[in-house]
Design a protein around this motif. Structure first.
Motif, PDB file in Angstrom:
ATOM      1  N   ALA A   1       0.827  -1.202   0.000  1.00 44.52           N
ATOM      2  CA  ALA A   1       0.000   0.000   0.000  1.00 44.52           C
ATOM      3  C   ALA A   1       0.864   1.256   0.000  1.00 44.52           C
ATOM      4  CB  ALA A   1      -0.929  -0.008   1.208  1.00 44.52           C
ATOM      5  N   VAL A   2       1.950   1.221   0.769  1.00 42.01           N
ATOM      6  CA  VAL A   2       2.856   2.374   0.808  1.00 42.01           C
ATOM      7  C   VAL A   2       3.590   2.511  -0.516  1.00 42.01           C
ATOM      8  CG1 VAL A   2       4.877   3.372   1.959  1.00 42.01           C
ATOM      9  CG2 VAL A   2       3.095   2.258   3.307  1.00 42.01           C
ATOM     10  N   GLN A   3       3.976   1.368  -1.135  1.00 44.66           N
ATOM     11  CA  GLN A   3       4.617   1.437  -2.443  1.00 44.66           C
ATOM     12  C   GLN A   3       3.685   2.066  -3.471  1.00 44.66           C
ATOM     13  OE1 GLN A   3       5.940  -2.510  -3.374  1.00 44.66           O
ATOM     14  NE2 GLN A   3       7.466  -2.568  -1.726  1.00 44.66           N
ATOM     15  N   LEU A   4       2.400   1.738  -3.378  1.00 45.21           N
ATOM     16  CA  LEU A   4       1.435   2.316  -4.312  1.00 45.21           C
ATOM     17  C   LEU A   4       1.280   3.815  -4.086  1.00 45.21           C
ATOM     18  CD1 LEU A   4      -0.678   2.029  -6.514  1.00 45.21           C
ATOM     19  CD2 LEU A   4      -2.343   1.417  -4.743  1.00 45.21           C
ATOM     20  N   ILE A   5       1.165   4.251  -2.830  1.00 46.97           N
ATOM     21  CA  ILE A   5       0.976   5.677  -2.570  1.00 46.97           C
ATOM     22  C   ILE A   5       2.235   6.460  -2.954  1.00 46.97           C
ATOM     23  CG2 ILE A   5       1.784   5.879  -0.171  1.00 46.97           C
ATOM     24  CD1 ILE A   5      -1.399   7.415  -1.709  1.00 46.97           C
ATOM     25  N   ARG A   6       3.402   5.823  -2.860  1.00 44.71           N
ATOM     26  CA  ARG A   6       4.620   6.513  -3.304  1.00 44.71           C
ATOM     27  C   ARG A   6       4.608   6.692  -4.825  1.00 44.71           C
ATOM     28  NH1 ARG A   6       7.879   7.421   0.851  1.00 44.71           N
ATOM     29  NH2 ARG A   6       8.016   5.931   2.587  1.00 44.71           N
ATOM     30  N   GLN A   7       4.011   5.754  -5.546  1.00 47.12           N
ATOM     31  CA  GLN A   7       3.865   5.936  -6.980  1.00 47.12           C
ATOM     32  C   GLN A   7       2.939   7.116  -7.283  1.00 47.12           C
ATOM     33  OE1 GLN A   7       5.359   4.650  -9.449  1.00 47.12           O
ATOM     34  NE2 GLN A   7       6.200   2.668  -8.862  1.00 47.12           N
ATOM     35  N   VAL A   8       1.864   7.235  -6.509  1.00 46.98           N
ATOM     36  CA  VAL A   8       0.950   8.367  -6.681  1.00 46.98           C
ATOM     37  C   VAL A   8       1.685   9.679  -6.424  1.00 46.98           C
ATOM     38  CG1 VAL A   8      -1.171   9.445  -5.858  1.00 46.98           C
ATOM     39  CG2 VAL A   8      -1.048   6.952  -6.070  1.00 46.98           C
ATOM     40  N   ILE A   9       2.500   9.682  -5.370  1.00 45.09           N
ATOM     41  CA  ILE A   9       3.247  10.896  -5.028  1.00 45.09           C
ATOM     42  C   ILE A   9       4.248  11.235  -6.130  1.00 45.09           C
ATOM     43  CG2 ILE A   9       4.917  11.866  -3.393  1.00 45.09           C
ATOM     44  CD1 ILE A   9       3.514  10.190  -1.203  1.00 45.09           C
TER      45      ILE A   9
ATOM     46  N   HIS B   1       4.009  10.657  -9.207  1.00 47.70           N
ATOM     47  CA  HIS B   1       3.338  11.083 -10.440  1.00 47.70           C
ATOM     48  C   HIS B   1       2.455  12.309 -10.235  1.00 47.70           C
ATOM     49  CE1 HIS B   1       4.594   7.013 -11.568  1.00 47.70           C
ATOM     50  NE2 HIS B   1       4.413   7.362 -12.842  1.00 47.70           N
ATOM     51  N   LYS B   2       2.582  12.948  -9.065  1.00 52.55           N
ATOM     52  CA  LYS B   2       1.717  14.098  -8.780  1.00 52.55           C
ATOM     53  C   LYS B   2       1.869  15.215  -9.801  1.00 52.55           C
ATOM     54  CE  LYS B   2       2.535  15.419  -4.597  1.00 52.55           C
ATOM     55  NZ  LYS B   2       2.395  16.207  -3.351  1.00 52.55           N
ATOM     56  N   GLU B   3       3.100  15.539 -10.124  1.00 51.37           N
ATOM     57  CA  GLU B   3       3.333  16.699 -10.982  1.00 51.37           C
ATOM     58  C   GLU B   3       2.674  16.522 -12.352  1.00 51.37           C
ATOM     59  OE1 GLU B   3       7.063  19.340 -12.771  1.00 51.37           O
ATOM     60  OE2 GLU B   3       7.396  17.832 -11.204  1.00 51.37           O
TER      61      GLU B   3
ATOM     62  N   LEU C   1      -8.992   6.392  -1.428  1.00 44.71           N
ATOM     63  CA  LEU C   1      -8.569   6.886  -2.733  1.00 44.71           C
ATOM     64  C   LEU C   1      -8.755   5.768  -3.756  1.00 44.71           C
ATOM     65  CD1 LEU C   1      -5.123   8.515  -1.791  1.00 44.71           C
ATOM     66  CD2 LEU C   1      -7.277   9.722  -2.116  1.00 44.71           C
ATOM     67  N   PHE C   2      -9.175   6.113  -4.957  1.00 43.22           N
ATOM     68  CA  PHE C   2      -9.243   5.168  -6.059  1.00 43.22           C
ATOM     69  C   PHE C   2      -8.172   5.582  -7.067  1.00 43.22           C
ATOM     70  CE2 PHE C   2     -13.285   4.751  -4.004  1.00 43.22           C
ATOM     71  CZ  PHE C   2     -13.604   3.401  -4.126  1.00 43.22           C
ATOM     72  N   VAL C   3      -7.147   4.721  -7.210  1.00 43.40           N
ATOM     73  CA  VAL C   3      -5.959   5.044  -7.987  1.00 43.40           C
ATOM     74  C   VAL C   3      -5.975   4.246  -9.281  1.00 43.40           C
ATOM     75  CG1 VAL C   3      -3.438   5.068  -7.988  1.00 43.40           C
ATOM     76  CG2 VAL C   3      -4.690   5.515  -5.860  1.00 43.40           C
ATOM     77  N   THR C   4      -5.662   4.921 -10.400  1.00 41.50           N
ATOM     78  CA  THR C   4      -5.685   4.258 -11.707  1.00 41.50           C
ATOM     79  C   THR C   4      -4.433   3.405 -11.906  1.00 41.50           C
ATOM     80  OG1 THR C   4      -4.566   6.086 -12.848  1.00 41.50           O
ATOM     81  CG2 THR C   4      -6.968   6.210 -12.661  1.00 41.50           C
ATOM     82  N   LEU C   5      -4.621   2.219 -12.524  1.00 47.39           N
ATOM     83  CA  LEU C   5      -3.501   1.328 -12.827  1.00 47.39           C
ATOM     84  C   LEU C   5      -3.180   1.372 -14.320  1.00 47.39           C
ATOM     85  CD1 LEU C   5      -4.130  -1.812 -10.592  1.00 47.39           C
ATOM     86  CD2 LEU C   5      -2.523   0.050 -10.259  1.00 47.39           C
ATOM     87  N   ASP C   6      -3.045   2.586 -14.850  1.00 47.65           N
ATOM     88  CA  ASP C   6      -2.715   2.754 -16.263  1.00 47.65           C
ATOM     89  C   ASP C   6      -1.334   3.355 -16.458  1.00 47.65           C
ATOM     90  OD1 ASP C   6      -3.236   5.219 -15.222  1.00 47.65           O
ATOM     91  OD2 ASP C   6      -4.671   5.840 -16.758  1.00 47.65           O
ATOM     92  N   GLY C   7      -0.537   3.350 -15.403  1.00 44.92           N
ATOM     93  CA  GLY C   7       0.780   3.961 -15.474  1.00 44.92           C
ATOM     94  C   GLY C   7       0.803   5.405 -15.039  1.00 44.92           C
ATOM     95  N   ASN C   8      -0.376   6.053 -14.964  1.00 44.18           N
ATOM     96  CA  ASN C   8      -0.448   7.446 -14.501  1.00 44.18           C
ATOM     97  C   ASN C   8      -0.512   7.535 -12.987  1.00 44.18           C
ATOM     98  OD1 ASN C   8      -0.455   8.711 -17.040  1.00 44.18           O
ATOM     99  ND2 ASN C   8      -2.628   8.273 -17.308  1.00 44.18           N
ATOM    100  N   TYR C   9      -1.034   6.493 -12.344  1.00 45.70           N
ATOM    101  CA  TYR C   9      -1.224   6.488 -10.898  1.00 45.70           C
ATOM    102  C   TYR C   9      -1.944   7.771 -10.453  1.00 45.70           C
ATOM    103  CZ  TYR C   9       1.949   2.517 -10.938  1.00 45.70           C
ATOM    104  OH  TYR C   9       2.527   1.301 -11.189  1.00 45.70           O
TER     105      TYR C   9
END
Length: 849
Positions: free
Chosen positions: A127-135, A137-139, A306-314
């Motif tokens: 879960a933390v690895q996923l949220i780090r991907q979101v972070i 890709h924020k910009e 949060l609902f996070v997309t799994l299309d590489g954009n996170y």
């Protein structure tokens, strides 16, 4: 036949009711706590269902659950992404506790990342690895990743009185207001009475480089109250500050004037726990439902999904935010924020609608205020180049004629989303309220209580809190006064008061006349007027109050010796001009005649060591003040503006010069500058900082015309004064100062088990003042200036600052009873002066969320 059907129907209905009651009586209540089998860590958001039905619930943030199971079912199932599911047999018809320990099944997480660990920690946590991907890709997922963006934005803020009982509604005081209760909103079980609505339709333009944003308001309206009692513009700004736009990609999100750390902030994994709840495969791209809770429930943090997309954009496609009931926010009973995003033509997600709903009250079951802000986004255009002229000017620009007010039919066509049923009559109801005499009387009395003025139509009487006070020079002091209102004239305004001191047996009075150049109230933004006035009254040298009348009754109580006073006669002429961008300037001229009072004497040294006592000081002065407060927000009261503090700085520059004309005896140049700003420090609170400096150029200037530093001898903590400095203690002709108020918002107390439930908050302050007095103005070195005053024992009571600065600091506890701040103040320097205290306790009322 009909009678037979009725009898049979009644019989069948009776049987159904009996069966229903029997089934209800046999409903099984199951409750317990769900934990990790290995670590004992409680697990939030675990799904608890009755197999083969849609009946279910989920565990809360503490892993606790409670479920009502039908009488014909004897099994319940526990499931959680990343863990092996369990089924348990229950005893039918008996309330029971079943605690569950779930074991990790790492294979279920392979679709997302590597297998997980059972003990909650950030390292190797999927879960933390996923949220780090979101972070990370924020910009690229923010609006600023595009060169140009434009869209239409519709926003509305609505407020309602909430949690109203039928008994409350039927009170005699509401006899004339039953029309307000015709359609209360009780969809969530709470009676709500809609009371305020504001709508705005805008076209928004954004440019990445150089970065610029412009909001052109195409239509706007709000429910307005009688301007004699309410500052409608200020009320609108306050509600907009309270319910600000939410951008999940910002590190900090403003909630009720506080900053809460976003669940996708750069430091979010340090303060939040994250859990993968589900994989949504019913749409493209797939989504991961990610739950999050604060590590400490009382910190200023969110919880939700949060609902996070799994299309590489996170990217975040949807978000639900709320807060724990134990959070250290005052009066907040409930909060829900929902954020929705849509996929744009370039494959990125942009916001389609956001909503923020908050309910405030004194207690969980008491009447309160429910407010909601909804922002709808539409008609996106990406990378549409616009000329530079589009972005020039203020951030928000009115692009319609305020005199033209579209009717309801036009607004129905303008709105991209309809009003809720409970909101449709708000404008009509508020307009109707203004016509009811009892409501106008209530508003009048409320204004008297809060602002201190009683409106009588063309005149206002007040402020009542200054009608009575006392001090050592005047003794018992009575005052009475008032001012005219726009009901008498929109161009000409008058103000006056008369006061009498029974000890000094002297009359004091004030009289002013103001001409409004912009034909609006001289108490409403933006100001543009010319004013002439005369005042004969007393003053304490070095007392500089904000938002309070100097002869306020509560300020009559002072510590130490309060016997240094002045009698002032002041003629003043001033011109004030404010602009919509909150730049303003003030040009003035004043003529002062001043006499010492109390133990003060104006004396000069003469040859042979004798003293020459002078009774009067004469001075003429011209002045200019420039002030710039970008994006300033405030509520305009009857006397003062109450600031709605935000992150933007305020700059002030003052210049004055002494003139030898109209009786003036002194020539000098006085320049002073001030800058103040609030710094938000995320989870560590916020800091209010002020830096100030001044320099007086001239020779043989008497101390009353120099800088007498702000002192405080009351028992109230004053933010901009030195709370352990005596009146007239320090005099300078050049100085620099810094004032820091650091509010930790409970960051430390929230970690202490015995204190966190009290919701106390820490505050630390530091004030330092450096300066001095040049030889040409120092009475110890020059004979032709007034000597510093002395007390009854002949000891000096005024000093110059040497190489050592004046320093004081404090540590305090704020939010006591949600209203009170108490500081322990320490003075660090110049402790050898007579009559000073090294320590002191000061209190201050501070309403804050």
């Amino acid at each position: 036949m009909l009678r037979s059907i009725q009898k049979n129907g009644a019989f069948i209905l009776g049987i159904l009711l009996l069966i229903s009651r029997i089934a209800s009586a046999q409903t099984t209540i199951v409750k317990g706590v769900i934990t990790d089998a290995k670590t004992g860590e409680t697990l939030p958001f675990v799904s608890v269902v009755v197999p083969g039905t849609t009946i279910g619930t989920s565990s809360d943030t503490d892993g606790q659950y409670s479920l009502s199971v039908p009488a014909d079912k004897n099994r319940i199932k526990f499931s959680y992404v990343g863990y092996l599911s369990q089924e348990k047999t229950i005893t039918v018809g008996q309330t029971q506790v079943i605690n569950i320990k779930l074991a990790v099944d790492a294979t279920l997480l392979k679709e997302v990342t590597v297998k997980g660990k059972s003990h909650y920690r950030n390292r190797d946590n999927p879960a933390v690895q996923l949220i780090r991907q979101v972070i990370d890709h924020k910009e690229q997922n923010q609006m600023g990743s595009n060169a140009y963006v434009e869209y239409q934005q519709y926003e509305k803020i609505s407020l309602a009185l909430s949690n109203l009982s039928d008994r409350f509604k039927n009170r005699r005081i509401f006899r004339n207001y039953q029309f307000l209760f015709t359609d209360p909103d009780s969809t969530d079980g709470k009676n709500r009475l809609p009371a305020y609505l504001e709508e705005k339709l805008s076209q928004v333009y954004y440019r990445k480089s150089p970065e610029a944003r412009k909001q052109q308001v195409k239509a706007q309206r709000r429910a307005e109250f009688d301007p004699r009692f309410v500052d409608n513009k200020g009320l609108s700004k306050y509600f907009n500050r309270l319910y600000e736009n939410i951008n999940i990609y910002d590190n900090n999100i403003s909630i009720a004037t506080n900053q809460l750390l976003s669940p996708i902030a750069n430091s979010a994994p340090t303060f939040y726990k994250f859990f993968i709840r589900d994989t949504v495969k019913t749409q493209q791209p797939w989504l991961i439902e990610l739950g999050f809770v604060p590590r400490n429930k009382t910190d200023l943090l969110f919880e939700g999904q949060l609902f996070v997309t799994l299309d590489g954009n996170y990217a975040v496609q949807n978000a639900y935010l709320t807060v724990n009931k134990d959070i250290n926010l005052n009066y907040l009973q409930d909060l829900e924020a929902r954020l929705e995003f849509e996929k744009s033509s370039n494959g990125r997600y942009h916001p389609s609608q956001t909503s923020l709903a908050m309910e405030f009250s004194l207690g969980p079951n008491t009447p309160g205020v429910f407010g909601q802000r909804v922002v709808h986004f539409s008609d996106y255009q990406i990378d549409q180049t616009r000329p530079d002229s589009v972005y020039i000017g203020p951030l928000e620009e009115v692009a319609f004629n305020p005199a033209e007010k579209p009717n309801e039919t036009v607004w129905n066509n303008l709105r991209p989303i309809p009003l809720e049923k409970s909101e449709t009559r708000i404008y009509h109801n508020v307009d109707t309220l203004q016509t009811i005499p009892s409501f106008r009387r209530t508003m009048s009395y409320a204004t008297l209580l809060i602002a201190g003025y009683k409106n009588t139509g063309p005149f206002e009487i007040g402020p009542v809190n200054a009608f009575y006070s006392f001090n050592p020079v005047e003794g018992f002091r009575l005052r009475f006064g008032g001012r005219t209102t726009p009901s008498l004239s929109k161009r000409l305004y008058g103000e006056t008061y008369a006061a009498y001191g029974f000890k000094d047996q002297k009359w004091k009075y004030f009289l002013s006349g103001t001409y409004s150049i912009n034909n609006q109230s001289v108490y409403a933004f933006p100001l543009h007027f010319v004013r002439a006035s005369f005042q004969r009254d007393t003053k304490i040298p070095g007392q500089d109050l904000q938002f309070v009348q100097e002869d306020n009754f509560l300020l009559s109580f002072k510590r130490g010796e309060n016997n240094r006073w002045l009698y002032n006669d002041v003629y003043r002429l001033e011109y004030i001009k404010e602009f919509e961008n909150h730049f303003s300037y003030k040009v003035g001229f004043s003529q002062l005649t001043q006499r010492p009072a109390g133990i003060l004497e104006y004396t000069k040294s003469v040859p042979e060591g004798h003293l020459n006592t002078s009774e009067v000081l004469h001075n003429s002065e011209a002045s200019l003040e420039l002030r710039y407060a970008p994006n300033e927000q405030f509520y305009q009261g009857k006397v003062y503006r109450t600031p709605i503090v935000n992150k933007y700085p305020i700059f002030t520059l003052r210049y004055s010069t002494g003139l030898k004309l109209l009786g003036g005896d002194y020539q000098y140049h006085n320049l002073a500058a001030n800058v103040e700003k609030r710094f938000y420090l995320s989870q560590f609170g916020y800091m209010d900082a002020t830096a100030e400096g001044g320099y007086i150029l001239g020779r043989n200037i008497p101390f009353p015309l120099l800088t007498i530093h702000r002192a405080n001898q009351t028992y109230a903590y004053q933010l901009n004064s030195y709370n352990l400095m005596n009146f007239l203690e320090f005099v300078s002709d050049h100085y620099a100062s810094v004032n820091v108020q650091y509010y930790l918002n409970g960051f430390l107390f929230n970690k202490l088990p015995l204190l966190k439930h009290l919701k106390l908050r820490e505050v630390v302050s530091f004030k330092a003042l450096a300066g001095g007095l040049r030889a040409e103005n120092d009475p110890a070195k020059v004979a032709d200036v007034y000597r510093f005053p002395v007390d009854e024992q002949g000891r000096s009571i005024s000093y110059t600052l040497g190489k050592e600065p004046y320093i004081e600091g404090s540590v305090g506890i704020a939010n006591i009873f949600k209203l009170l701040r108490v500081d322990l103040v320490k003075r660090f320097t110049y402790l050898n002066h007579p009559g000073v205290s090294e320590w002191g306790i000061r209190a201050r009322f501070k309403f804050d969320f």
